[in-house]
Scaffold this active site. Structure first.
Site, PDB file in Angstrom:
ATOM      1  N   HIS A  59      31.626   1.783 -30.011  1.00 31.15           N
ATOM      2  CA  HIS A  59      33.076   1.886 -29.834  1.00 31.15           C
ATOM      3  C   HIS A  59      33.576   0.748 -28.937  1.00 31.15           C
ATOM      4  CE1 HIS A  59      36.951   3.934 -28.789  1.00 31.15           C
ATOM      5  NE2 HIS A  59      36.735   3.298 -27.654  1.00 31.15           N
ATOM      6  N   GLU A  60      32.866   0.499 -27.827  1.00 35.47           N
ATOM      7  CA  GLU A  60      33.267  -0.590 -26.919  1.00 35.47           C
ATOM      8  C   GLU A  60      33.171  -1.945 -27.620  1.00 35.47           C
ATOM      9  OE1 GLU A  60      34.636  -0.023 -24.048  1.00 35.47           O
ATOM     10  OE2 GLU A  60      34.252   2.125 -24.184  1.00 35.47           O
ATOM     11  N   HIS A  91      36.151  -2.690 -29.758  1.00 36.72           N
ATOM     12  CA  HIS A  91      37.310  -3.272 -29.067  1.00 36.72           C
ATOM     13  C   HIS A  91      37.214  -4.797 -29.050  1.00 36.72           C
ATOM     14  CE1 HIS A  91      39.337   0.263 -27.782  1.00 36.72           C
ATOM     15  NE2 HIS A  91      38.343   0.719 -27.049  1.00 36.72           N
ATOM     16  N   GLU A 114      42.190   2.490 -29.889  1.00 36.89           N
ATOM     17  CA  GLU A 114      41.107   3.461 -29.731  1.00 36.89           C
ATOM     18  C   GLU A 114      40.688   4.034 -31.085  1.00 36.89           C
ATOM     19  OE1 GLU A 114      39.403   3.798 -27.102  1.00 36.89           O
ATOM     20  OE2 GLU A 114      40.754   2.570 -25.913  1.00 36.89           O
ATOM     21  N   ASP A 118      37.044   3.587 -32.838  1.00 42.62           N
ATOM     22  CA  ASP A 118      36.282   4.745 -33.341  1.00 42.62           C
ATOM     23  C   ASP A 118      35.809   4.502 -34.773  1.00 42.62           C
ATOM     24  OD1 ASP A 118      36.539   6.114 -30.985  1.00 42.62           O
ATOM     25  OD2 ASP A 118      38.026   7.559 -31.709  1.00 42.62           O
TER      26      ASP A 118
HETATM   27 ZN   LIG Z   1      38.043   2.631 -26.209  1.00 44.86          ZN
END
Ligand SMILES: [Zn+2]
Length: 373
Positions: free
Chosen positions: A234-235, A238, A312, A316
């Site tokens: 997930h990071e 980004h 976000e 995901d």
């Molecule tokens: Zn996040």
């Protein structure tokens, strides 16, 4: 993940924190109104001007006094939060010693970073003429880049110990994932967050080609390898989807807007009259314009929170797609919210105003829907 007792506890926790937040906001507002309507801004300005320090140093002293007063005002709430609320819900691991040390370290960082910044800002406006705000804007953007380098290397290590993740299954899985998606990973670290709180989190720091991932030790203790890789994915999402860049550009634009408005408003005599300040100045203008622009700030915060929630959701989906397992991230999120006693059912309007992440239930549902699609 939430049994009836945990769910009730999460509601009590939300209630306790909301009450403290409301009380703190009320006191903040009451003190501000009292100070303002009681002529506090004018009084402080006269007092500091009386010392005859020249515009830049007078400004520094004026701003430091207000900042210190505000910090002292918020201190009881911070103590209450850590040692009463977090304590009662068994999250707190901060000793009074660590708390006090943190205060002094924070103060030290504020002085080393903040004082030159304030002096530079005031001097630019004092001597920079009509285009000073553009110089200030360029300097602010440069400063934010420098901070992105300094924060993980010099500042964060003051507060936490970064230990390289030991070789093993987890390290192997993370490095393999980073290679698979082409993420320039420089290192994986575990930080001793458990010294302060039992809550878990993960983040990554650094810019350009030197990314470091930091996992809270509280996270590595409770989650399995699959879930941890999903959280990291997930990071990485980004980064891969340029959210950091978009966020940096958005905040640079916002800074420019505020500096431009500052340059415009600080010339209006009415601004100083309204706050009971006899003589206009850039340093008093900083505080008064910030107060005046709070409604605009609120609108912009709502906008950036909406952008953040969108990012976000994208991160995901990225994690689900690249790990091929949306259930792992969903499980990780569920465990994280249960361990942090997150509010499962925040009011949609509250989410709209404040939440930088979608509520966990929405995220889990979106991940589940991704599986069936
Ligand atoms: Zn996040």
């Amino acid at each position: 993940m939430y049994d009836a007792a945990t769910y009730r506890r999460s509601q009590e926790y939300t209630r306790a924190r909301s009450r403290l937040g409301l009380l703190s906001a009320l006191v903040d507002l009451a003190v501000l109104l009292g100070f303002w309507l009681g002529g506090g801004f004018g009084w402080l300005d006269d007092l500091v001007r009386g010392w005859g320090l020249g515009p830049v140093w007078t400004g520094l002293v004026f701003l430091v006094i207000l900042a210190v007063a505000r910090a002292i005002l918020s201190l009881p709430f911070s103590i209450w939060h850590t040692f009463v609320i977090e304590q009662r819900f068994d999250f707190n691991r901060t000793s009074p010693r660590t708390f006090i040390l943190d205060l002094f370290k924070g103060l030290g960082v504020s002085i080393v970073v903040g004082v030159p910044l304030v002096i530079g800002f005031l001097a630019l406006f004092e001597y920079g003429g009509a285009v000073a705000w553009i110089y200030a804007w360029a300097a602010a953007v440069a400063f934010s880049f420098v901070m992105q380098i300094l924060a993980p290397t010099l500042i964060m290590p003051l507060f936490n110990k970064f230990t390289p993740l030991e070789e093993g299954e987890l390290k192997h899985a993370i490095v393999e994932y980073a290679q698979q998606v082409g993420f320039p990973l420089r290192g994986v670290f575990v930080i001793d967050a458990s010294r302060r709180s039992t809550k878990g989190n993960a983040f990554f720091t650094g810019i350009g080609k030197s990314k470091k991932i930091a996992l809270f030790d509280t996270l590595t203790q409770r989650h399995g390898t699959g879930e941890l890789v999903a959280v990291l994915a997930h990071e990485v999402g980004h980064y891969k989807m340029r959210h950091i860049l978009i966020g940096t550009v958005a905040s640079a634009l916002q800074t420019g807007l505020f500096l431009g408005l500052f340059a415009l408003l600080v010339r209006q005599a009415g601004l100083f009259e309204a706050f009971g300040v006899a003589l206009p100045s850039y340093y008093a203008g900083v505080v008064l314009v910030a107060l005046l622009l709070r409604p605009l700030q609120l609108v912009l915060t709502v906008g950036s929170a909406a952008l953040s929630r969108r990012h976000e959701r994208q991160a995901d989906s990225f994690a689900a797609a690249t790990t091929g397992r949306s259930d792992l991230l969903a499980d990780g999120l569920k465990r994280l919210s249960k361990d942090n006693l997150s509010n499962l059912t925040p009011h949609p309007f509250y989410v709209f105003l404040n939440y930088s992440h979608p509520p966990v239930l929405q995220r889990v549902r979106a991940l589940d829907a991704g599986v069936s699609a």
